[in-house]
Write a protein that holds these residues in place. Sequence first.
Motif, mmCIF file in Angstrom:
data_model
loop_
_atom_site.group_PDB
_atom_site.id
_atom_site.type_symbol
_atom_site.label_atom_id
_atom_site.label_comp_id
_atom_site.label_asym_id
_atom_site.label_seq_id
_atom_site.Cartn_x
_atom_site.Cartn_y
_atom_site.Cartn_z
ATOM 1 N N MET A 101 0.468 -1.176 0.359
ATOM 2 C CA MET A 101 -0.160 0.374 0.028
ATOM 3 C C MET A 101 0.460 1.613 0.273
ATOM 4 S SD MET A 101 -3.262 1.772 -0.409
ATOM 5 C CE MET A 101 -3.972 0.075 -0.042
ATOM 6 N N THR A 102 0.138 2.202 -1.240
ATOM 7 C CA THR A 102 1.487 3.325 -0.604
ATOM 8 C C THR A 102 0.081 4.491 -0.857
ATOM 9 O OG1 THR A 102 0.903 3.873 -3.215
ATOM 10 C CG2 THR A 102 3.285 1.947 -2.320
ATOM 11 N N PRO A 103 0.899 5.476 -1.140
ATOM 12 C CA PRO A 103 -0.135 7.073 -1.352
ATOM 13 C C PRO A 103 -0.463 7.345 -2.808
ATOM 14 C CG PRO A 103 1.332 8.019 0.533
ATOM 15 C CD PRO A 103 2.400 5.996 -0.378
ATOM 16 N N SER A 104 -0.070 6.807 -3.432
ATOM 17 C CA SER A 104 -0.571 6.437 -4.681
ATOM 18 C C SER A 104 -1.789 5.715 -5.412
ATOM 19 C CB SER A 104 0.900 6.652 -5.954
ATOM 20 O OG SER A 104 1.803 7.648 -6.028
ATOM 21 N N ASN A 105 -1.747 4.758 -4.565
ATOM 22 C CA ASN A 105 -3.273 3.876 -4.958
ATOM 23 C C ASN A 105 -4.431 4.418 -5.231
ATOM 24 O OD1 ASN A 105 -5.817 2.463 -3.874
ATOM 25 N ND2 ASN A 105 -3.765 0.693 -4.037
ATOM 26 N N THR A 106 -5.002 4.465 -6.303
ATOM 27 C CA THR A 106 -5.817 5.335 -7.092
ATOM 28 C C THR A 106 -6.991 4.855 -6.749
ATOM 29 O OG1 THR A 106 -6.102 4.113 -8.952
ATOM 30 C CG2 THR A 106 -5.222 5.765 -8.941
ATOM 31 N N MET A 107 -7.374 3.848 -5.845
ATOM 32 C CA MET A 107 -8.288 3.694 -4.900
ATOM 33 C C MET A 107 -8.629 4.372 -3.821
ATOM 34 S SD MET A 107 -9.241 -0.399 -5.868
ATOM 35 C CE MET A 107 -9.492 -0.710 -7.749
ATOM 36 N N VAL A 108 -7.587 4.326 -2.668
ATOM 37 C CA VAL A 108 -7.534 5.172 -2.009
ATOM 38 C C VAL A 108 -7.543 6.507 -1.841
ATOM 39 C CG1 VAL A 108 -5.946 6.136 -0.193
ATOM 40 C CG2 VAL A 108 -5.762 3.761 -0.556
ATOM 41 N N ARG A 109 -7.338 7.055 -2.778
ATOM 42 C CA ARG A 109 -7.485 8.328 -3.420
ATOM 43 C C ARG A 109 -9.259 8.686 -4.487
ATOM 44 N NH1 ARG A 109 -6.226 12.073 -9.162
ATOM 45 N NH2 ARG A 109 -7.188 13.826 -8.308
ATOM 46 N N ALA A 110 -9.211 7.482 -4.097
ATOM 47 C CA ALA A 110 -10.820 7.429 -4.766
ATOM 48 C C ALA A 110 -11.919 7.828 -3.189
ATOM 49 C CB ALA A 110 -11.474 6.139 -5.584
ATOM 50 N N VAL A 111 -11.498 7.301 -2.236
ATOM 51 C CA VAL A 111 -12.069 7.107 -0.840
ATOM 52 C C VAL A 111 -12.590 8.168 -0.363
ATOM 53 C CG1 VAL A 111 -11.841 6.050 0.968
ATOM 54 C CG2 VAL A 111 -11.225 4.166 -0.868
ATOM 55 N N TRP A 112 -11.378 9.188 -0.488
ATOM 56 C CA TRP A 112 -11.047 10.416 -0.249
ATOM 57 C C TRP A 112 -11.897 11.150 -0.788
ATOM 58 C CZ3 TRP A 112 -7.583 12.911 3.509
ATOM 59 C CH2 TRP A 112 -7.416 14.023 3.330
ATOM 60 N N THR A 113 -11.901 10.959 -1.770
ATOM 61 C CA THR A 113 -12.355 11.774 -3.066
ATOM 62 C C THR A 113 -14.035 11.592 -3.231
ATOM 63 O OG1 THR A 113 -10.860 12.020 -4.299
ATOM 64 C CG2 THR A 113 -13.475 12.160 -5.110
ATOM 65 N N LYS A 114 -14.569 10.652 -2.222
ATOM 66 C CA LYS A 114 -16.434 10.183 -2.278
ATOM 67 C C LYS A 114 -16.340 10.729 -1.066
ATOM 68 C CE LYS A 114 -19.018 5.858 -1.404
ATOM 69 N NZ LYS A 114 -18.523 4.603 -1.158
ATOM 70 N N PHE A 115 -15.837 11.121 -0.047
ATOM 71 C CA PHE A 115 -16.302 11.479 1.550
ATOM 72 C C PHE A 115 -16.505 12.894 1.206
ATOM 73 C CE2 PHE A 115 -15.767 6.504 2.255
ATOM 74 C CZ PHE A 115 -17.007 6.577 2.145
ATOM 75 N N PHE A 116 -15.184 13.572 0.125
ATOM 76 C CA PHE A 116 -15.054 14.376 0.643
ATOM 77 C C PHE A 116 -15.999 15.001 -0.331
ATOM 78 C CE2 PHE A 116 -10.911 15.396 3.455
ATOM 79 C CZ PHE A 116 -11.853 15.372 4.360
ATOM 80 N N SER A 117 -16.601 14.782 -1.347
ATOM 81 C CA SER A 117 -17.470 15.200 -2.412
ATOM 82 C C SER A 117 -18.700 15.626 -1.594
ATOM 83 C CB SER A 117 -17.702 14.124 -3.328
ATOM 84 O OG SER A 117 -16.639 14.078 -3.893
#
Length: 519
Positions: A101-117
């Motif tokens: 797991m790294t900070p570049s995982n696109t699905m992690v970014r999707a989780v962040w985007t989903k909830f902050f949206s």
Amino acid sequence: MKIKIFLIAILAFLSSCKDQLELVPITDIPEEFIFSNVEALEPLVLAAYAPLRWEFISDITGQDTYVLPFIYTDTRSDDIVVENYFFGGNKFHDFEAYENMTPSNTMVRAVWTKFFSGVARANEIIGGLSTVDEELLSPEVKAEFEAEARFLRGYYYFELVKNFGEVPIFDGVIDATQVELLRRRSVEDVYAFIEEDFQFASENLPETQGGETAFRATKGAALGFLAKSYLYQEKWQAAADACSQVMDLGIYSLEVNYADNWNMDNEFGVESIFELNYDDQTAFVFNSNQTSSLAAQLCSPSLTAPAGGWNYNLVTPELQQAFSDEGDVIRRDASLIEEGTVFNSQVLADAIQDPLPVGFTSNAAGINDPNGGTQYGVGYVFSRKYFLTPEEILATSGSIQHSPLNQKAMRYSDVLLILAEAVANGAGGDGQGAFDMVRERVGLSTKSLSKENIKIERRLEFATEWSRFHDLVRWGDAYAEIEGFQTNRDELLPIPFVEIQVTGVDESGADILTQNPGY
């Protein structure tokens, strides 16, 4: 009305995809009209609910950006692993192979985007309502709309704090130039913010919703999630008191048949406190506009069409053994698909797959994908709760990619077990009675109210319902139970690298948005 963009994740999302509920160009309508007019407010409220059901964000990157709840919950636990016959797991496996797991995982970014949206959409409503004069919108109506938006904001922040820990707090529409507001806040501050939202919502939402609005938040939902937020902070008496308030409403009860919670003919049933609402539309596939669910496709075994799933979401031998150790036949049958499972499907019977034949699970779950998928081998079975038979699929959307089956975000049994856990940790209340109700429903005898017994009960009651990982973390048991888990790192997901990069640095040259430990 000028809309201020306040988080780069929201900016990236809003510039690349349009939710189908946003039918009105709200930037072109006078503010006083939107927020003083119920008919104008309704589309905004519906848009604020939409991120709850996002399972795939198609335009955030050039890669697969699935964001189904099981990915960032059960896949990280000891109950579920990911396998796929068709292709080799892409970014899914990083959630269970912790070292990858790294900070570049696109699905992690999707989780962040989903909830902050979701936070962004709720804040547009909250901020807009604050400008409306009482002569234009009655205080009662205004309070109910604000309560609904604040429930959603509280829900989104609850998911954020569980998965990322410290996060920025946005109370209303925030200008992205305000650097201090973009900084992460302490977990204690975030939970205090969540509590205020759920408390306000519980005081101003209706007790029931029905008909076409059955999916919308209620007083019971706000109190239930308030109780759960207290549970995560170990505020035992506050959690017990909130649970008692839910119970005192007299609205909810346990389904007589445990499996009926996942029956399409029983959505919004007596046990449902809050659920994620899906339909059978087929206009979109694999993007955030989709209002049906991908859960059936991703989680189901590769049975005959149209029930041919992708073999994800395999149940570990350890969870299977936990059911056996407890003699829990009812919940096991409702939670697992294994050899001998009966579907009551003529289509599957004709294909010699009902009951599921001997050898099916070991063959399907153990296939070694030539494109690089992991072979787990014999011993894994499939999850059942969001499975649909061919007949159910053909009677609704006609496609396994478009499941209309709602997903339970909170059931009454959760309230009962939160009360039981709070009492086991010293709170007052009838925790033993609540605990016994959950067990008696599935034909199990009473047990003493202990912390260890509650851990077992939660695992079996909510098997494959996305709670196991965060339960292990809050109990401090994740290191002992999850292979490869690193303490003081893997409790949280990394802050997405893109978000840190684009948010920028402050006057001292330090990152405004800092990273979690170990990443």
